[in-house]
Design an enzyme around this catalytic site. Structure first.
Site, PDB file in Angstrom:
ATOM      1  N   LYS A  11       0.818  -1.219   0.000  1.00  0.00           N
ATOM      2  CA  LYS A  11       0.000   0.000   0.000  1.00  0.00           C
ATOM      3  C   LYS A  11       0.854   1.272   0.000  1.00  0.00           C
ATOM      4  O   LYS A  11       2.064   1.216   0.270  1.00  0.00           O
ATOM      5  CB  LYS A  11      -0.926  -0.038   1.233  1.00  0.00           C
ATOM      6  CG  LYS A  11      -1.964  -1.159   1.183  1.00  0.00           C
ATOM      7  CD  LYS A  11      -2.901  -1.081   2.388  1.00  0.00           C
ATOM      8  CE  LYS A  11      -3.995  -2.116   2.312  1.00  0.00           C
ATOM      9  NZ  LYS A  11      -4.945  -1.993   3.467  1.00  0.00           N
ATOM     10  N   TYR A  51     -12.762  -1.846  -3.593  1.00  0.00           N
ATOM     11  CA  TYR A  51     -13.228  -1.952  -2.203  1.00  0.00           C
ATOM     12  C   TYR A  51     -14.753  -1.808  -2.093  1.00  0.00           C
ATOM     13  O   TYR A  51     -15.259  -1.473  -1.025  1.00  0.00           O
ATOM     14  CB  TYR A  51     -12.528  -0.915  -1.320  1.00  0.00           C
ATOM     15  CG  TYR A  51     -11.158  -1.353  -0.822  1.00  0.00           C
ATOM     16  CD1 TYR A  51     -10.986  -2.538  -0.104  1.00  0.00           C
ATOM     17  CD2 TYR A  51     -10.026  -0.564  -1.042  1.00  0.00           C
ATOM     18  CE1 TYR A  51      -9.737  -2.934   0.367  1.00  0.00           C
ATOM     19  CE2 TYR A  51      -8.771  -0.954  -0.568  1.00  0.00           C
ATOM     20  CZ  TYR A  51      -8.645  -2.133   0.133  1.00  0.00           C
ATOM     21  OH  TYR A  51      -7.408  -2.518   0.617  1.00  0.00           O
ATOM     22  N   PHE A  59     -15.300   3.983   7.179  1.00  0.00           N
ATOM     23  CA  PHE A  59     -13.935   4.292   6.736  1.00  0.00           C
ATOM     24  C   PHE A  59     -13.767   4.251   5.215  1.00  0.00           C
ATOM     25  O   PHE A  59     -12.673   4.488   4.714  1.00  0.00           O
ATOM     26  CB  PHE A  59     -12.928   3.350   7.408  1.00  0.00           C
ATOM     27  CG  PHE A  59     -13.140   1.879   7.144  1.00  0.00           C
ATOM     28  CD1 PHE A  59     -12.686   1.294   5.963  1.00  0.00           C
ATOM     29  CD2 PHE A  59     -13.770   1.072   8.085  1.00  0.00           C
ATOM     30  CE1 PHE A  59     -12.863  -0.059   5.722  1.00  0.00           C
ATOM     31  CE2 PHE A  59     -13.956  -0.292   7.841  1.00  0.00           C
ATOM     32  CZ  PHE A  59     -13.510  -0.858   6.656  1.00  0.00           C
ATOM     33  N   ARG A  87      -2.275 -14.241   4.480  1.00  0.00           N
ATOM     34  CA  ARG A  87      -2.988 -13.548   5.566  1.00  0.00           C
ATOM     35  C   ARG A  87      -2.209 -13.711   6.884  1.00  0.00           C
ATOM     36  O   ARG A  87      -2.175 -12.802   7.713  1.00  0.00           O
ATOM     37  CB  ARG A  87      -4.417 -14.105   5.725  1.00  0.00           C
ATOM     38  CG  ARG A  87      -5.340 -13.898   4.523  1.00  0.00           C
ATOM     39  CD  ARG A  87      -5.812 -12.482   4.326  1.00  0.00           C
ATOM     40  NE  ARG A  87      -6.480 -11.889   5.466  1.00  0.00           N
ATOM     41  CZ  ARG A  87      -7.168 -10.751   5.420  1.00  0.00           C
ATOM     42  NH1 ARG A  87      -7.306 -10.084   4.274  1.00  0.00           N
ATOM     43  NH2 ARG A  87      -7.723 -10.253   6.496  1.00  0.00           N
ATOM     44  N   THR A  93      -5.670  -6.960  10.666  1.00  0.00           N
ATOM     45  CA  THR A  93      -5.926  -5.663  10.021  1.00  0.00           C
ATOM     46  C   THR A  93      -5.322  -4.509  10.818  1.00  0.00           C
ATOM     47  O   THR A  93      -4.673  -3.625  10.252  1.00  0.00           O
ATOM     48  CB  THR A  93      -7.455  -5.441   9.884  1.00  0.00           C
ATOM     49  OG1 THR A  93      -8.015  -6.578   9.228  1.00  0.00           O
ATOM     50  CG2 THR A  93      -7.761  -4.185   9.096  1.00  0.00           C
ATOM     51  N   ARG A 104       2.284  -6.423   9.123  1.00  0.00           N
ATOM     52  CA  ARG A 104       1.519  -5.289   9.660  1.00  0.00           C
ATOM     53  C   ARG A 104       2.025  -4.869  11.041  1.00  0.00           C
ATOM     54  O   ARG A 104       2.077  -3.684  11.349  1.00  0.00           O
ATOM     55  CB  ARG A 104       0.026  -5.634   9.667  1.00  0.00           C
ATOM     56  CG  ARG A 104      -0.582  -5.509   8.262  1.00  0.00           C
ATOM     57  CD  ARG A 104      -1.957  -6.092   8.177  1.00  0.00           C
ATOM     58  NE  ARG A 104      -2.680  -5.635   6.988  1.00  0.00           N
ATOM     59  CZ  ARG A 104      -3.869  -6.100   6.631  1.00  0.00           C
ATOM     60  NH1 ARG A 104      -4.471  -7.017   7.365  1.00  0.00           N
ATOM     61  NH2 ARG A 104      -4.457  -5.634   5.542  1.00  0.00           N
ATOM     62  N   ASN A 114      -1.937   0.217   6.855  1.00  0.00           N
ATOM     63  CA  ASN A 114      -1.419  -1.036   7.416  1.00  0.00           C
ATOM     64  C   ASN A 114      -0.550  -1.836   6.432  1.00  0.00           C
ATOM     65  O   ASN A 114      -0.493  -3.056   6.488  1.00  0.00           O
ATOM     66  CB  ASN A 114      -2.575  -1.875   7.973  1.00  0.00           C
ATOM     67  CG  ASN A 114      -3.627  -2.177   6.922  1.00  0.00           C
ATOM     68  OD1 ASN A 114      -3.491  -1.797   5.773  1.00  0.00           O
ATOM     69  ND2 ASN A 114      -4.681  -2.856   7.330  1.00  0.00           N
ATOM     70  N   HIS A 117      -2.277  -5.277   1.488  1.00  0.00           N
ATOM     71  CA  HIS A 117      -3.580  -5.912   1.272  1.00  0.00           C
ATOM     72  C   HIS A 117      -3.334  -7.359   0.878  1.00  0.00           C
ATOM     73  O   HIS A 117      -2.355  -7.654   0.183  1.00  0.00           O
ATOM     74  CB  HIS A 117      -4.344  -5.224   0.131  1.00  0.00           C
ATOM     75  CG  HIS A 117      -5.516  -6.039  -0.371  1.00  0.00           C
ATOM     76  ND1 HIS A 117      -6.759  -5.969   0.210  1.00  0.00           N
ATOM     77  CD2 HIS A 117      -5.603  -6.981  -1.349  1.00  0.00           C
ATOM     78  CE1 HIS A 117      -7.571  -6.826  -0.410  1.00  0.00           C
ATOM     79  NE2 HIS A 117      -6.890  -7.454  -1.355  1.00  0.00           N
ATOM     80  N   GLU A 128      -9.697 -10.624  -7.674  1.00  0.00           N
ATOM     81  CA  GLU A 128      -8.748  -9.514  -7.455  1.00  0.00           C
ATOM     82  C   GLU A 128      -7.528  -9.606  -8.378  1.00  0.00           C
ATOM     83  O   GLU A 128      -7.007  -8.594  -8.828  1.00  0.00           O
ATOM     84  CB  GLU A 128      -8.320  -9.488  -5.988  1.00  0.00           C
ATOM     85  CG  GLU A 128      -9.470  -9.092  -5.062  1.00  0.00           C
ATOM     86  CD  GLU A 128      -9.086  -9.059  -3.590  1.00  0.00           C
ATOM     87  OE1 GLU A 128      -9.952  -8.705  -2.771  1.00  0.00           O
ATOM     88  OE2 GLU A 128      -7.924  -9.377  -3.248  1.00  0.00           O
TER      89      GLU A 128
HETATM   90  P1  IDP Z   1      -8.138  -6.609   5.636  1.00  0.00           P
HETATM   91  O1  IDP Z   1      -7.299  -5.684   4.790  1.00  0.00           O
HETATM   92  O2  IDP Z   1      -7.377  -7.140   6.817  1.00  0.00           O
HETATM   93  O3  IDP Z   1      -8.815  -7.691   4.828  1.00  0.00           O
HETATM   94  P2  IDP Z   1     -10.720  -5.250   5.711  1.00  0.00           P
HETATM   95  O4  IDP Z   1     -11.691  -5.338   6.831  1.00  0.00           O
HETATM   96  O5  IDP Z   1     -11.051  -5.977   4.442  1.00  0.00           O
HETATM   97  O6  IDP Z   1      -9.294  -5.705   6.288  1.00  0.00           O
HETATM   98  O7  IDP Z   1     -10.517  -3.701   5.403  1.00  0.00           O
HETATM   99  C1  IDP Z   1      -9.895  -3.261   4.218  1.00  0.00           C
HETATM  100  C2  IDP Z   1      -8.934  -2.150   4.578  1.00  0.00           C
HETATM  101  O8  IDP Z   1      -9.670  -1.037   5.068  1.00  0.00           O
HETATM  102  C3  IDP Z   1      -7.935  -2.455   5.700  1.00  0.00           C
HETATM  103  O9  IDP Z   1      -6.793  -3.166   5.278  1.00  0.00           O
HETATM  104  C4  IDP Z   1      -7.587  -1.070   6.200  1.00  0.00           C
HETATM  105  O10 IDP Z   1      -6.660  -0.408   5.331  1.00  0.00           O
HETATM  106  C5  IDP Z   1      -8.940  -0.369   6.092  1.00  0.00           C
HETATM  107  N1  IDP Z   1      -9.713  -0.451   7.342  1.00  0.00           N
HETATM  108  C6  IDP Z   1     -10.328  -1.542   7.867  1.00  0.00           C
HETATM  109  N2  IDP Z   1     -10.948  -1.248   9.026  1.00  0.00           N
HETATM  110  C7  IDP Z   1     -10.730   0.065   9.241  1.00  0.00           C
HETATM  111  C8  IDP Z   1     -11.126   0.970  10.284  1.00  0.00           C
HETATM  112  O11 IDP Z   1     -11.804   0.614  11.249  1.00  0.00           O
HETATM  113  N3  IDP Z   1     -10.695   2.263  10.153  1.00  0.00           N
HETATM  114  C9  IDP Z   1      -9.942   2.703   9.098  1.00  0.00           C
HETATM  115  N4  IDP Z   1      -9.570   1.884   8.097  1.00  0.00           N
HETATM  116  C10 IDP Z   1      -9.943   0.579   8.166  1.00  0.00           C
HETATM  117 MG    MG Z   2     -10.240  -7.527   3.317  1.00  0.00          MG
END
Ligand code: IDP
Ligand code: MG
Length: 140
Positions: A11, A51, A59, A87, A93, A104, A114, A117, A128
């Site tokens: 990212k 997304y 968010f 993962r 996350t 992360r 973070n 992805h 994807e």
């Molecule tokens: P993941 O990347 O671990 O699969 P997801 O829930 O799919 O997590 O969320 C996608 C992306 O959105 C995350 O990697 C992060 O960059 C962002 N994100 C997820 N939850 C939050 C939040 O509560 N606040 C701000 N950004 C978030």
């Molecule tokens: Mg995800």
């Protein structure tokens, strides 16, 4: 257990801090192969589509703004159980909750910034990968 492909994205927060190589080393050390890779800038429109599943989340706006704010490195990782393994290597996350030694935990700046992805299922991995790469760009 089977050989799978998964989509990874380094990212904007990580490319900005010049962490592409060290993150790639984590994948390779864990036995995943980088079989396709490109650095690109995702447009706002593209990231909104990518997304889509998070459209209703609080968010979403901020996430789309951030993901289109700088270069990313999209890549296809291949190996035994690649989806789950990636993962695991990535960690949770929220970097604060991620296991010690995960990408992360070691490189993430915040729950949003973070570092990486990774696809969350084999089905989504296929969708994807197709989003970023043509068949011709994936060399096994
Ligand atoms: P993941 O990347 O671990 O699969 P997801 O829930 O799919 O997590 O969320 C996608 C992306 O959105 C995350 O990697 C992060 O960059 C962002 N994100 C997820 N939850 C939050 C939040 O509560 N606040 C701000 N950004 C978030
Ligand atoms: Mg995800």
């Amino acid at each position: 257990m089977s050989i799978q492909k998964t989509l990874s994205i380094i990212k904007p927060d990580a490319t900005a801090r010049n962490l592409t190589g060290i993150i790639n080393a984590r994948f390779e050390q864990a036995g995943l192969r980088i079989i396709a890779q490109k650095r690109l800038r995702i447009t706002r429109e593209q990231v909104e589509k990518f997304y889509e599943i998070h459209r209703e989340k609080a968010f979403y706006e901020s996430l789309c703004e951030y993901m289109s704010s700088g270069p990313v490195v999209a890549q296809v990782l291949c190996g035994e159980d690649a989806v789950a393994k990636n993962r695991e290597i990535m960690g949770a996350t929220n970097p604060a909750n991620a296991e010690v030694g995960t990408i992360r935990r070691d490189f993430g700046e915040s729950i949003e910034h973070n570092a990486v992805h990774g696809s969350d299922s084999l089905e989504n991995a296929e969708i994807e990968i197709r989003f970023f790469f043509s068949q011709l760009e994936i060399i096994e």
